[in-house]
Write an enzyme that holds these catalytic residues in place. Structure first.
Site, PDB file in Angstrom:
ATOM      1  N   ASP A 125       0.850  -1.191   0.000  1.00 14.13           N
ATOM      2  CA  ASP A 125       0.000   0.000   0.000  1.00 14.13           C
ATOM      3  C   ASP A 125       0.886   1.242   0.000  1.00 14.13           C
ATOM      4  O   ASP A 125       2.105   1.158   0.147  1.00 14.13           O
ATOM      5  CB  ASP A 125      -0.957   0.016   1.211  1.00 14.13           C
ATOM      6  CG  ASP A 125      -0.247  -0.328   2.506  1.00 14.13           C
ATOM      7  OD1 ASP A 125       0.891   0.145   2.695  1.00 14.13           O
ATOM      8  OD2 ASP A 125      -0.809  -1.069   3.329  1.00 14.13           O
TER       9      ASP A 125
ATOM     10  N   ASP B 289       1.234   5.224   1.550  1.00 14.83           N
ATOM     11  CA  ASP B 289       0.811   6.214   2.543  1.00 14.83           C
ATOM     12  C   ASP B 289       1.365   7.582   2.167  1.00 14.83           C
ATOM     13  O   ASP B 289       2.490   7.699   1.673  1.00 14.83           O
ATOM     14  CB  ASP B 289       1.309   5.834   3.937  1.00 14.83           C
ATOM     15  CG  ASP B 289       0.707   4.525   4.430  1.00 14.83           C
ATOM     16  OD1 ASP B 289      -0.381   4.158   3.933  1.00 14.83           O
ATOM     17  OD2 ASP B 289       1.324   3.873   5.289  1.00 14.83           O
TER      18      ASP B 289
ATOM     19  N   ASP C 143       8.679   5.436  13.558  1.00 15.36           N
ATOM     20  CA  ASP C 143       9.262   4.388  14.386  1.00 15.36           C
ATOM     21  C   ASP C 143      10.683   4.008  13.984  1.00 15.36           C
ATOM     22  O   ASP C 143      11.615   4.148  14.762  1.00 15.36           O
ATOM     23  CB  ASP C 143       8.347   3.158  14.416  1.00 15.36           C
ATOM     24  CG  ASP C 143       7.895   2.707  13.039  1.00 15.36           C
ATOM     25  OD1 ASP C 143       8.422   3.210  12.030  1.00 15.36           O
ATOM     26  OD2 ASP C 143       7.017   1.827  12.964  1.00 15.36           O
TER      27      ASP C 143
END
Length: 465
Positions: free
Chosen positions: A80, A82, A162
């Protein structure tokens, strides 16, 4: 008068200190031009490009970020895409009619194009701990971020992500990649490195420990020592994560094509126990019990099916993983209560699944299928008369047969292996041949029925009427 002057000086000094800290904390950006990276627009989703172009046209920044950029740089096909922007979620919604806002903990915009969803996030900012921030930022007593809706700049956003390899930004405005945290070097070196202080970041969101392991297994990378060190001692923080979220994470860990490697890392870093406490109780020192062998084999089989573009079902995975704890529980209930094994087996299914769901909120649609697969195991040996044909018509017969084959393989049981061979031949045989196979069963001498002792009255189980 003196007090007012002192307060004024204090404000000026604190402002200067704050600006100095921000200057020191501001990361150095590395801009990688188009000719020095492998990302091409033809490899990016058309819908993601539409979103970025419209944001740019409206005067906002728009960057492709996260796993999509990482995978493109590695030459992989992203699952996907983002997008991150300086537009707020409400501003994004005004630009796209096919947009809805989701999430309370992290406010996001989902721009929907049929089955494809482009996730658009606003740049995240740092937490200053101001009183006015409590409506947008909130931490629990253990340091976990309960709400994180403080917006900031792209530089702050890069620091809030992260891992370094997930903090790379691609622009359709000039086709450059921006790196604020050394992600390009870690990507080349094959290193999973957490941004910031590892213990603080894990306490903010303990699921980051699972993500570190998942990326290491999926990408074939190693976890940096400072990122790995706190994981075993902080693993119990996962007990504070909602079971529904852990269920979704468990599927990403075990049903993404790298389940076996992920499983080994989960065990190494003591992360498997918070997810599957029922199973870890039955682990052995040498790791060679039937339960441990069936977990390894079902994960290897699942990985193979995914890489061959074949369907997988979590219900079958759970049926295999929990099979031997189920047998132990059923045997214990039968011995303690005097119930028939069939009744004890039914109660054991409830106990095992109830405990599993306390850690992972496994949906009822899956636990129902898992029960079917388990119950069919008891019926597979009873083939006389019309039983075999009825069993063959059951919608979960194939899954039950596959579990039977797995059991025969890991137990190295000759009787189970003969049963697997029989069912394998029966399901592909023509009706006349099937009838012949059943006639042969009828001619076999039936086992001598043992005289049963009178059954003890079952004690009343707690919590039942």
């Amino acid at each position: 008068m003196f007090t007012r002057v002192a307060n004024f000086c204090r404000k000026v000094l604190s402002r200067e200190e704050s600006e100095a800290e921000q200057a020191v904390a501001r990361p150095q950006v590395t801009v990688i031009p188009r000719e020095q990276h492998a990302i091409s627009r033809k490899d990016i989703s058309e819908n993601a490009l539409k979103v970025m172009y419209r944001l740019n046209k409206a005067g906002y920044e728009a960057w492709l970020v996260g796993g999509g950029v990482r995978d493109l740089l590695l030459g992989k096909k992203p699952k996907d895409f983002d997008v991150t922007t300086n537009a707020t979620p409400e501003q994004v919604r005004k630009l796209f009619r096919n947009c809805r806002l989701v999430g309370r903990r992290f406010r996001l915009a989902h721009v929907m194009f049929g089955p494809e969803i482009i996730e658009v996030a606003t740049f995240r900012g740092h937490h200053e701990g101001n009183v006015s921030d409590r409506t947008t930022s909130q931490r629990g007593q253990n340091g976990m971020l309960l709400r994180d809706n403080i917006f900031g700049s792209i530089e702050e956003d890069a620091q809030r992500r992260d891992f370094t390899i997930n903090s790379l930004y691609y622009s359709v405005a000039d086709f450059t990649v921006r790196d604020y945290v050394g992600g390009m070097k870690d990507l080349k070196d094959g290193v999973i490195r957490l941004i910031g202080n590892p213990e603080t970041r894990y306490r903010e969101d303990p699921v980051r420990m699972l993500r570190a392991v998942r990326f290491a297994a999926k990408l074939g990378m190693r976890i940096s020592p400072e990122t790995a060190e706190p994981i075993p001692r902080l693993a119990t923080l996962l007990n504070d994560i909602p079971p529904a979220r852990l269920f979704e994470e468990s599927l990403k860990l075990l049903q993404a094509g790298y389940g076996y490697e992920t499983y080994k890392l989960l065990c190494e870093y003591h992360l498997f126990q918070p997810l599957f406490p029922t199973i870890t109780r039955y682990f052995t020192e040498n790791g060679d019990s039937p339960m441990e062998r069936i977990i390894e084999q079902v994960l290897k089989n699942t990985d193979t099916r995914i890489h061959n573009d074949m369907r997988v079902n979590p219900a079958f995975l759970f049926a295999a993983m929990f099979w031997y704890p189920l047998l132990e529980t059923a045997q214990k209930i039968a011995q303690e209560s005097g119930l028939t094994y069939h009744d004890a087996f039914a109660l054991a299914m409830n106990d095992v699944l109830d405990e599993a769901c306390r850690s992972l909120a496994i949906p009822k649609r899956l636990t129902t299928l898992t029960r079917d697969i388990w119950q069919l195991q008891l019926r597979m040996s009873r083939r006389q008369g019309k039983r075999a044909w009825k069993l063959l018509e059951h919608p979960k017969f194939r899954a039950a047969y596959d579990l039977l084959a797995l059991r025969a393989e890991v137990e190295r049981n000759a009787e189970l292996q003969r049963l697997v061979k029989w069912w394998g031949e029966f399901q592909v045989s023509a009706p006349p041949d099937q009838k012949g196979m059943l006639n042969e069963l009828d001619e076999e001498p039936s086992p001598r029925r043992r005289t049963r002792r009178p059954r003890k009255r079952a004690p009343r189980r707690e919590g039942t009427a």
